[in-house]
Write a protein that holds these residues in place. Sequence first.
Motif, mmCIF file in Angstrom:
data_model
loop_
_atom_site.group_PDB
_atom_site.id
_atom_site.type_symbol
_atom_site.label_atom_id
_atom_site.label_comp_id
_atom_site.label_asym_id
_atom_site.label_seq_id
_atom_site.Cartn_x
_atom_site.Cartn_y
_atom_site.Cartn_z
ATOM 1 N N ALA A 180 0.827 -1.210 0.000
ATOM 2 C CA ALA A 180 0.000 0.000 0.000
ATOM 3 C C ALA A 180 0.860 1.258 0.000
ATOM 4 N N VAL A 181 1.919 1.282 0.813
ATOM 5 C CA VAL A 181 2.741 2.496 0.885
ATOM 6 C C VAL A 181 3.537 2.680 -0.404
ATOM 7 N N VAL A 182 3.959 1.588 -1.035
ATOM 8 C CA VAL A 182 4.669 1.709 -2.314
ATOM 9 C C VAL A 182 3.714 2.243 -3.393
ATOM 10 N N ALA A 183 2.476 1.746 -3.400
ATOM 11 C CA ALA A 183 1.485 2.256 -4.354
ATOM 12 C C ALA A 183 1.195 3.733 -4.088
ATOM 13 N N PHE A 184 1.118 4.095 -2.815
ATOM 14 C CA PHE A 184 0.884 5.492 -2.422
ATOM 15 C C PHE A 184 2.008 6.381 -2.939
ATOM 16 N N ILE A 185 3.247 5.954 -2.730
ATOM 17 C CA ILE A 185 4.407 6.730 -3.183
ATOM 18 C C ILE A 185 4.443 6.811 -4.703
ATOM 19 N N PHE A 186 4.110 5.711 -5.376
ATOM 20 C CA PHE A 186 4.119 5.700 -6.843
ATOM 21 C C PHE A 186 3.138 6.723 -7.402
ATOM 22 N N VAL A 187 1.916 6.756 -6.847
ATOM 23 C CA VAL A 187 0.901 7.689 -7.339
ATOM 24 C C VAL A 187 1.384 9.129 -7.201
ATOM 25 N N PHE A 188 1.984 9.450 -6.066
ATOM 26 C CA PHE A 188 2.406 10.830 -5.852
ATOM 27 C C PHE A 188 3.660 11.172 -6.657
ATOM 28 N N MET A 189 4.519 10.183 -6.893
ATOM 29 C CA MET A 189 5.665 10.433 -7.774
ATOM 30 C C MET A 189 5.193 10.663 -9.207
ATOM 31 N N PHE A 190 4.174 9.915 -9.602
ATOM 32 C CA PHE A 190 3.645 10.052 -10.958
ATOM 33 C C PHE A 190 3.008 11.430 -11.152
ATOM 34 N N LYS A 191 2.379 11.962 -10.095
ATOM 35 C CA LYS A 191 1.724 13.255 -10.193
ATOM 36 C C LYS A 191 2.656 14.429 -9.926
ATOM 37 N N ASN A 192 3.843 14.142 -9.401
ATOM 38 C CA ASN A 192 4.751 15.231 -9.035
ATOM 39 C C ASN A 192 5.257 15.956 -10.286
ATOM 40 N N PRO A 193 5.158 17.306 -10.294
ATOM 41 C CA PRO A 193 5.475 18.074 -11.507
ATOM 42 C C PRO A 193 6.930 18.531 -11.595
ATOM 43 N N ILE A 194 7.787 18.137 -10.667
ATOM 44 C CA ILE A 194 9.167 18.624 -10.650
ATOM 45 C C ILE A 194 10.031 17.843 -11.638
ATOM 46 N N ASN A 195 10.851 18.550 -12.374
ATOM 47 C CA ASN A 195 11.838 17.926 -13.251
ATOM 48 C C ASN A 195 13.105 17.721 -12.420
ATOM 49 N N TRP A 196 13.241 16.534 -11.854
ATOM 50 C CA TRP A 196 14.323 16.294 -10.895
ATOM 51 C C TRP A 196 15.698 16.317 -11.555
ATOM 52 N N LYS A 197 15.789 15.878 -12.804
ATOM 53 C CA LYS A 197 17.092 15.849 -13.483
ATOM 54 C C LYS A 197 17.632 17.263 -13.669
ATOM 55 N N LYS A 198 16.808 18.168 -14.205
ATOM 56 C CA LYS A 198 17.260 19.545 -14.414
ATOM 57 C C LYS A 198 17.467 20.268 -13.087
ATOM 58 N N SER A 199 16.629 19.934 -12.111
ATOM 59 C CA SER A 199 16.765 20.578 -10.799
ATOM 60 C C SER A 199 18.089 20.190 -10.147
ATOM 61 N N TRP A 200 18.495 18.941 -10.323
ATOM 62 C CA TRP A 200 19.778 18.496 -9.772
ATOM 63 C C TRP A 200 20.943 19.225 -10.438
ATOM 64 N N GLU A 201 20.835 19.429 -11.742
ATOM 65 C CA GLU A 201 21.888 20.164 -12.456
ATOM 66 C C GLU A 201 21.966 21.607 -11.946
ATOM 67 N N ILE A 202 20.817 22.225 -11.701
ATOM 68 C CA ILE A 202 20.802 23.593 -11.163
ATOM 69 C C ILE A 202 21.426 23.609 -9.768
ATOM 70 N N PHE A 203 21.109 22.613 -8.968
ATOM 71 C CA PHE A 203 21.654 22.534 -7.610
ATOM 72 C C PHE A 203 23.178 22.452 -7.632
ATOM 73 N N ARG A 204 23.697 21.604 -8.491
ATOM 74 C CA ARG A 204 25.159 21.451 -8.563
ATOM 75 C C ARG A 204 25.828 22.742 -9.026
ATOM 76 N N THR A 205 25.133 23.492 -9.873
ATOM 77 C CA THR A 205 25.690 24.746 -10.382
ATOM 78 C C THR A 205 25.636 25.858 -9.337
ATOM 79 N N LYS A 206 24.535 25.921 -8.608
ATOM 80 C CA LYS A 206 24.300 27.047 -7.702
ATOM 81 C C LYS A 206 24.858 26.844 -6.291
ATOM 82 N N GLN A 207 24.991 25.596 -5.854
ATOM 83 C CA GLN A 207 25.464 25.374 -4.483
ATOM 84 C C GLN A 207 26.946 25.705 -4.372
ATOM 85 N N LYS A 208 27.246 26.745 -3.588
ATOM 86 C CA LYS A 208 28.626 27.184 -3.430
ATOM 87 C C LYS A 208 29.342 26.334 -2.387
ATOM 88 N N SER A 209 30.603 26.033 -2.679
ATOM 89 C CA SER A 209 31.375 25.196 -1.765
ATOM 90 C C SER A 209 31.538 25.849 -0.394
#
Length: 477
Positions: free
Chosen positions: A242-271
């Motif tokens: 049930a919890v895996v199905a719950f997580i799957f549904v919300f991941m499927f509906k999540n509108p964030i582009n995680w790949k591009k967001s990770w690239e932005i994070f690596r660029t913007k996070q200062k050492s």
Amino acid sequence: MHRGILISILIAIVIFQILGEKIPVNEGAIGDGVFYRDVAASFLDNIEDESYNIVQIQRIFPFAMVNMVFALFGFDFDYGSLLSGMIIFHFLMLIPGIYWYFSLTKKMRLKPTLEILGFILLFFNFAVLKETWYNPFSTDFTALVLGMGQVNYFVRHDRQKLFLVSVIGGFVWPTLLLTGLVLIFLPSEHMELHPGPRPKSLFPVIASAVVLFLLILISIFTDRFATGDTWDIVLHKSSLMAVVAFIFVFMFKNPINWKKSWEIFRTKQKSTKTIRLAVILTAFVLVVFLLSGNNQNFNVLGLAQNFFGKMLRFPLDFLVGHLMYFGFLIPLGIVFFVRMVREMAKLGMGFTVVCLLLFLFILNPESRIIMPLLPFLVFLLLKGVRRYRILNKDLVVIGAINLILSAFWLPLNVPGMEKALSSLQEESIFSFPAQRYWMHFGNMMSFAVYFGLGILFCILFYVAWKGKSRYIKEAKV
């Protein structure tokens, strides 16, 4: 005017609770409250003897304050006086909690209806109206108030005050300092959102499979597949799916582009910011370790088993448990999940990381774990619904539901309650009258109570969903 009415209702109910019943065992303390009551009685005497472990030090602030005030004014350290001291401390904590909430809503420029909605969701629940005063030897309410302070100063971009609140919080709740540092030192740039419908991807499937694998490992670690009767094991396996199905549904509906967001994070996070975060965390851990001298009784493995062992007793039991503890906020949060995630992404990467921590802790049915993060959830919901028209009758319905679920009106100390709460036998814990209290805790409710309250959750979810469907959008999003 509406602010005065809300505060008056809150204070009236709180005073009613202060004058009312208290936990009927151990002279007003239960669980780890018994230990922290002793801290309130002897903090100044024991701190030099290094009598606390590294976790206890991170929850010691309210009890240390009560102890020092009592020592300063020469008050008696008997259990009745200490209980009164903790109640007064919680009552005083209402002041910054209310102030920070209205300071936040002023900054957000919310309409009165939304301000009322947020106040109801934050303060009119079992956690604030009942548990805080029924079981006063706890840091839960203080953690909630400091979490409210963190949200307020984050929105106001006041990093100095955010840091101060977080440092104090480091001695109230283990996650509060980390939360503050993440908000301060991680990039404030927006997460990348998909411009239209989420493109087809295997990411939700792969991520859900990884989650299932991790949960199976945790179940093996906590011996959940081998302990208990057949029914318990079946329920646990059903909970996994049930919890895996719950997580799957919300991941499927999540509108964030995680790949591009990770690239932005690596660029913007200062050492330099990363180094500062690591240095402050290391310094805090060192200070806590030096203050604690009784770590031989601290067992990381046992702590992990205790945390994960309470999870996945029944399918989606965390939703039912959080409903009973926090009220209508939980069904509303699920209905407006996509809107809330979009707002989360706009608030920056640091805020997103804090919310991911919140979503992780939500899976544990012991609702008090997310108390310091509750203001973040309320804030996100207010951001998510601010473009919708909230009617006065909606506020009446939500307020009534939350007040009923808060159980402030329900006498808990019925005949047999003292014996029931003192018992360690499952037969006693999972039956009435003990369930009159334990049904508000997802990790302690019986299956019969869970089943009945699960039906209630479905009804309230339907009410929230139907309410959303008839709201009139004031502007295109």
